[in-house]
Design a protein around this motif. Structure first.
Motif, PDB file in Angstrom:
ATOM      1  N   SER A  71      -5.378  14.908   3.045  1.00 37.14           N
ATOM      2  CA  SER A  71      -4.223  14.126   2.600  1.00 37.14           C
ATOM      3  C   SER A  71      -4.101  14.341   1.099  1.00 37.14           C
ATOM      4  N   GLN A 131     -15.376   6.830   3.599  1.00 37.81           N
ATOM      5  CA  GLN A 131     -14.060   7.442   3.516  1.00 37.81           C
ATOM      6  C   GLN A 131     -14.184   8.919   3.863  1.00 37.81           C
ATOM      7  N   GLN A 149      -5.733   5.156   6.944  1.00 38.66           N
ATOM      8  CA  GLN A 149      -5.046   4.392   5.901  1.00 38.66           C
ATOM      9  C   GLN A 149      -4.768   5.330   4.740  1.00 38.66           C
ATOM     10  N   TRP A 167      -4.391  -2.467   2.145  1.00 38.82           N
ATOM     11  CA  TRP A 167      -5.759  -2.259   1.672  1.00 38.82           C
ATOM     12  C   TRP A 167      -6.403  -3.584   1.251  1.00 38.82           C
ATOM     13  N   HIS A 214     -13.239  12.241   3.290  1.00 43.21           N
ATOM     14  CA  HIS A 214     -12.558  12.941   2.196  1.00 43.21           C
ATOM     15  C   HIS A 214     -12.385  14.424   2.547  1.00 43.21           C
ATOM     16  N   ASN A 242      -4.048   6.993   1.112  1.00 48.31           N
ATOM     17  CA  ASN A 242      -4.667   6.785  -0.194  1.00 48.31           C
ATOM     18  C   ASN A 242      -3.770   5.972  -1.120  1.00 48.31           C
ATOM     19  N   TYR A 259      -3.622  14.572  -2.750  1.00 54.11           N
ATOM     20  CA  TYR A 259      -3.072  13.731  -3.806  1.00 54.11           C
ATOM     21  C   TYR A 259      -1.922  14.424  -4.526  1.00 54.11           C
ATOM     22  N   SER A 317      -9.971   7.131   7.107  1.00 50.82           N
ATOM     23  CA  SER A 317      -9.454   8.451   6.753  1.00 50.82           C
ATOM     24  C   SER A 317      -8.012   8.312   6.281  1.00 50.82           C
ATOM     25  N   PRO A 318      -7.613   9.045   5.247  1.00 49.41           N
ATOM     26  CA  PRO A 318      -6.215   8.980   4.808  1.00 49.41           C
ATOM     27  C   PRO A 318      -5.263   9.716   5.743  1.00 49.41           C
ATOM     28  N   ASN A 342       1.347  -0.315   1.497  1.00 48.88           N
ATOM     29  CA  ASN A 342       0.033   0.317   1.642  1.00 48.88           C
ATOM     30  C   ASN A 342      -1.019  -0.408   0.809  1.00 48.88           C
ATOM     31  N   ARG A 343      -0.649  -0.796  -0.406  1.00 48.23           N
ATOM     32  CA  ARG A 343      -1.580  -1.528  -1.276  1.00 48.23           C
ATOM     33  C   ARG A 343      -1.927  -2.890  -0.678  1.00 48.23           C
TER      34      ARG A 343
END
Length: 397
Positions: A227, A29, A92, A298, A31, A94, A229, A69-70, A294-295
């Motif tokens: 991205s 990922q 994708q 994933w 970050h 977070n 939070y 990557s978010p 989105n969930r």
């Protein structure tokens, strides 16, 4: 194996050397790369560890099977830095804990009444990259500009007293920031009450911003972001906020809300946003995507990853299958291990070699004049074991 960039280095190297993870996908990922974060804090690398982490991150990304990557922004940054990305690279967004999510579509008619904002909250770590000094510069503009003072006349912020809250932790290397805040307040004669909450966890911080009867405006004035939070949390939880238009932040918000939720990362741009927010209607900004969808994306992506083996990188050497045509033996690999007074570590190294699944190896242990009794005892046992081994392993002084 699912890792943040630099943490995967030893995993990808273990696989390339045939030690482990031969049939397991390694997913990274993206970050906050070390050099990107350093640049965002407006400084140069200052420690060997930072250079080391950058090296580990580059190699990890290059040899991973999948990079996620978010934000599109971070992937573009990596390309601009000449980093080699895997063939399977995705963007994708977070996730948040499902229990923390409210409705996907925020009712944008939930506007705050004009002038009701009576508290400005800096929401983020108190560091340069998160915009703490940009925030202070913007406050200086608000409290020194005559036009700004005129705009604030009669607002709730003036009637109830100006309150500025810092909601975030202070990084050890920037522990002077609170002193800088108080100095600016005194020297600029700012008519504000300043408060700090630097020990609240994520849920407590969100609860503070959402407290019943509060009229708080969360500000996220970062100089660089992937991205964040904080933006995602505010949008999902229905908190009125503003964020600087940098990095991957705009990707999180509905395009129609960019004008009302984003501001340029300058003192003047943030000051104008603050004045507009406390004198005009403010609304909750919508996300650019559905958290529920989105969930599901994933979950389906992970399910497909487990079922498919085509994702595995093929650049690593697999000695177990490197058999020459015509039935000839596989390539013999000679491994030399030297040691001085490190008997137990030497024993661990040899034990690891014995566990290798590739049989065509020759191990040669060289003792570099060890003189401690433990090492000599271990070498004695090892020499006998080598003599009894049919693979032709050997030891010598």
């Amino acid at each position: 194996v699912y890792c943040i960039c630099s943490l995967a280095y030893f995993s990808v190297m273990a696989r390339r050397q045939g030690i482990a993870f031969q049939t397991m996908p390694i997913v990274l990922q993206a970050h906050g790369p070390t050099l990107w974060s350093i640049a965002g804090n407006q400084r140069l690398p200052s420690a060997y560890l930072e250079i080391q982490n950058d090296f580990l991150e580059r190699l990890s990304v290059q040899h991973a099977d999948v990079l996620v990557s978010p934000s599109h922004f971070m992937l573009q940054w990596m390309v601009q830095q000449d980093r080699t990305l895997p063939n399977r690279t995705y963007q994708q967004f977070n996730l948040l804990e499902q229990s923390d999510q409210r409705a996907d579509t925020v009712d944008n008619s939930r506007e705050r009444g004009a002038g009701v904002v009576d508290e400005i909250v800096f929401f983020g770590r108190l560091e340069t990259r998160k915009g703490v000094y940009l925030f202070l510069d913007a406050l200086a503009v608000v409290f020194s500009d005559l036009n700004a003072k005129a705009m604030l006349k009669g607002t709730a912020w003036e009637r109830n007293g100006f309150v500025v809250t810092f909601l975030g932790k202070v990084k050890p290397e920037q522990n002077m920031v609170t002193t800088d805040i108080m100095h600016r307040r005194r020297s600029g004669n700012w008519p504000v009450q300043i408060q700090y909450f630097d020990r609240l966890d994520y849920k407590e911080a969100i609860s503070y911003l959402k407290a019943n009867g509060s009229h708080r405006l969360a500000l996220i004035p970062s100089l660089a972001e992937n991205s964040p939070y904080t933006v995602l949390e505010c949008s999902v939880m229905g908190i009125v906020f503003g964020a600087s238009k940098v990095g991957g932040t705009p990707e999180l918000l509905h395009p129609l809300d960019h004008e009302t939720a984003l501001f340029p990362p300058t003192p003047q741009g943030l000051a104008a946003f603050i004045l507009r927010s406390v004198t005009q209607n403010a609304s909750v900004s919508r996300m650019s995507f559905s958290m529920a969808t989105n969930r599901l994306d994933w979950l389906s992506w992970h399910a497909g990853l487990l079922l498919s083996k085509e994702h595995l990188q093929t650049t690593q050497v697999d000695f177990r299958t490197q058999i020459q045509s015509g039935g000839q033996r596989a390539t013999m690999v000679s491994i030399m291990v030297s040691s001085h007074n490190r008997g137990q570590l030497l024993a661990d190294a040899v034990a690891s070699l014995k566990r290798q699944t590739y049989n065509e190896i020759q191990v040669i242990v060289v003792d570099d004049a060890s003189d401690d009794k433990e090492t000599q005892a271990i070498l004695g046992k090892m020499q006998k074991a080598f003599q009894d081994d049919s693979r032709g392993w050997g030891s010598g002084p």
